[in-house]
Design an enzyme around this catalytic site. Structure first.
Site, PDB file in Angstrom:
ATOM      1  NE  ARG A  48      17.408 -34.662  16.551  1.00  0.00           N
ATOM      2  CZ  ARG A  48      18.264 -33.761  17.040  1.00  0.00           C
ATOM      3  NH1 ARG A  48      19.449 -33.580  16.495  1.00  0.00           N
ATOM      4  NH2 ARG A  48      17.957 -33.026  18.091  1.00  0.00           N
ATOM      5  CD  GLN A  86       9.285 -39.005   2.936  1.00  0.00           C
ATOM      6  OE1 GLN A  86      10.129 -38.289   2.424  1.00  0.00           O
ATOM      7  NE2 GLN A  86       8.018 -38.672   3.006  1.00  0.00           N
ATOM      8  CG  HIS A 144      14.456 -41.770   4.144  1.00  0.00           C
ATOM      9  ND1 HIS A 144      13.808 -40.563   4.049  1.00  0.00           N
ATOM     10  CD2 HIS A 144      14.540 -42.259   2.879  1.00  0.00           C
ATOM     11  CE1 HIS A 144      13.516 -40.334   2.768  1.00  0.00           C
ATOM     12  NE2 HIS A 144      13.934 -41.340   2.053  1.00  0.00           N
ATOM     13  N   GLY A 171       1.958 -35.397   6.261  1.00  0.00           N
ATOM     14  CA  GLY A 171       3.076 -34.650   6.846  1.00  0.00           C
ATOM     15  C   GLY A 171       4.396 -34.773   6.120  1.00  0.00           C
ATOM     16  CB  SER A 179       7.895 -30.887   2.208  1.00  0.00           C
ATOM     17  OG  SER A 179       9.078 -31.668   2.166  1.00  0.00           O
TER      18      SER A 179
END
Ligand code: NAD
Length: 231
Positions: free
Chosen positions: A56, A86, A104, A170, A172
């Site tokens: 990542r 986030q 996060h 963006g 959920s």
């Protein structure tokens, strides 16, 4: 100056080439999220988890902020803006936003397993099993995993409670406590939700849903808000 608070999720970075995971059946780059983003996954296989975040981190070095990140930064011309994200990527900062709270964690940092206050900036470098902090404890990604407390949530609640305008982009709205932040926003504040697929968020006063791609809808909304503010 009016306060604009923006809550973003993985969807804002999707068009930059950073994949979301709920769009691909709960898999994050082919992995069950609990395998790579939970304390249990870490206890089971540190090498797999470190390798996942190494990939990542390398990916972050190759992607660029998109029109949505860049447009949000323009709001700072006329508003007092805080981005609560986030996301663990650094695309808001690279898009020009000056005030970003990472709920996060951040992919470009690592922390010590036993001394969590020891946090190091490592940019896009890899970390491996055996890499330790100055006190000899294993380093781990500076990321809040599923099931871990979210240290910055109270600050985020206070910021949300002071918003005049609250924009959600963006996400959920499935990951708590982040998804609950909209509940702290004052009734009279204007609220906007931008997503390719409208998330289920419940009923809030003064809420407008703009369904579509972040790279199109965010610049449109920013233009509208700036024009209104200039009169
Ligand atoms: P999510 O994957 O649960 O949801 C992504 C949302 O973005 C969905 O509602 C989807 O419809 C929407 N979306 C996808 N492409 C879009 C686009 N082009 N324009 C507008 N909307 C689009 O993401 P989440 O709610 O952020 O929760 C995922 C968790 O995983 C977070 O806690 C985050 O830390 C982590 N994560 C981070 C990254 C990153 O840092 N970029 C990437 C994946 C996951």
């Amino acid at each position: 100056m009016k306060k604009v608070v923006i809550l973003t999720g993985a969807g804002i970075s999707a068009e930059s080439g950073v994949p979301t995971f709920r769009d691909s059946d709960g898999l994050w780059e082919g992995h069950d999220v609990m395998e790579v983003a939970s304390p249990q996954g870490w206890a089971k296989n540190q090498e797999l988890v470190l390798d996942f975040y190494n990939q990542r981190r390398r990916n972050i070095g190759t992607v660029q902020p998109n029109a949505a990140h860049i447009a949000l930064a323009k709001l700072e011309e006329k508003f007092d803006v805080t981005v609560i994200t986030q996301n663990i990527d650094n695309l808001h900062e690279r898009g020009g936003s000056g005030n970003v709270l990472h709920l996060h964690g951040e992919i470009t940092k690592v922390s010590s397993c036993d001394y969590p206050d020891l946090v190091y900036d490592i940019g896009t470098k890899d970390i491996c099993v055996g890499d330790t902090c100055e006190r000899g404890s294993q380093l781990r990604p500076f990321v809040v995993w599923f099931g871990e407390p979210v240290p910055k949530i109270e600050e985020a609640m206070e910021i949300s409670a002071a918003a005049d305008i609250f924009i959600v982009v963006g996400t959920s709205m499935a990951v708590y406590p982040a998804a609950g932040l909209i509940g702290y926003v004052p009734n009279e504040a204007r609220k906007f939700v931008i997503d390719r697929v409208t998330p289920s968020i419940g009923h809030y006063p003064n809420l407008e849903v703009l369904e579509g791609k972040a790279s199109e809808k965010v610049p449109m909304l920013v233009k509208q808000l700036l024009a209104e503010e200039r009169g």
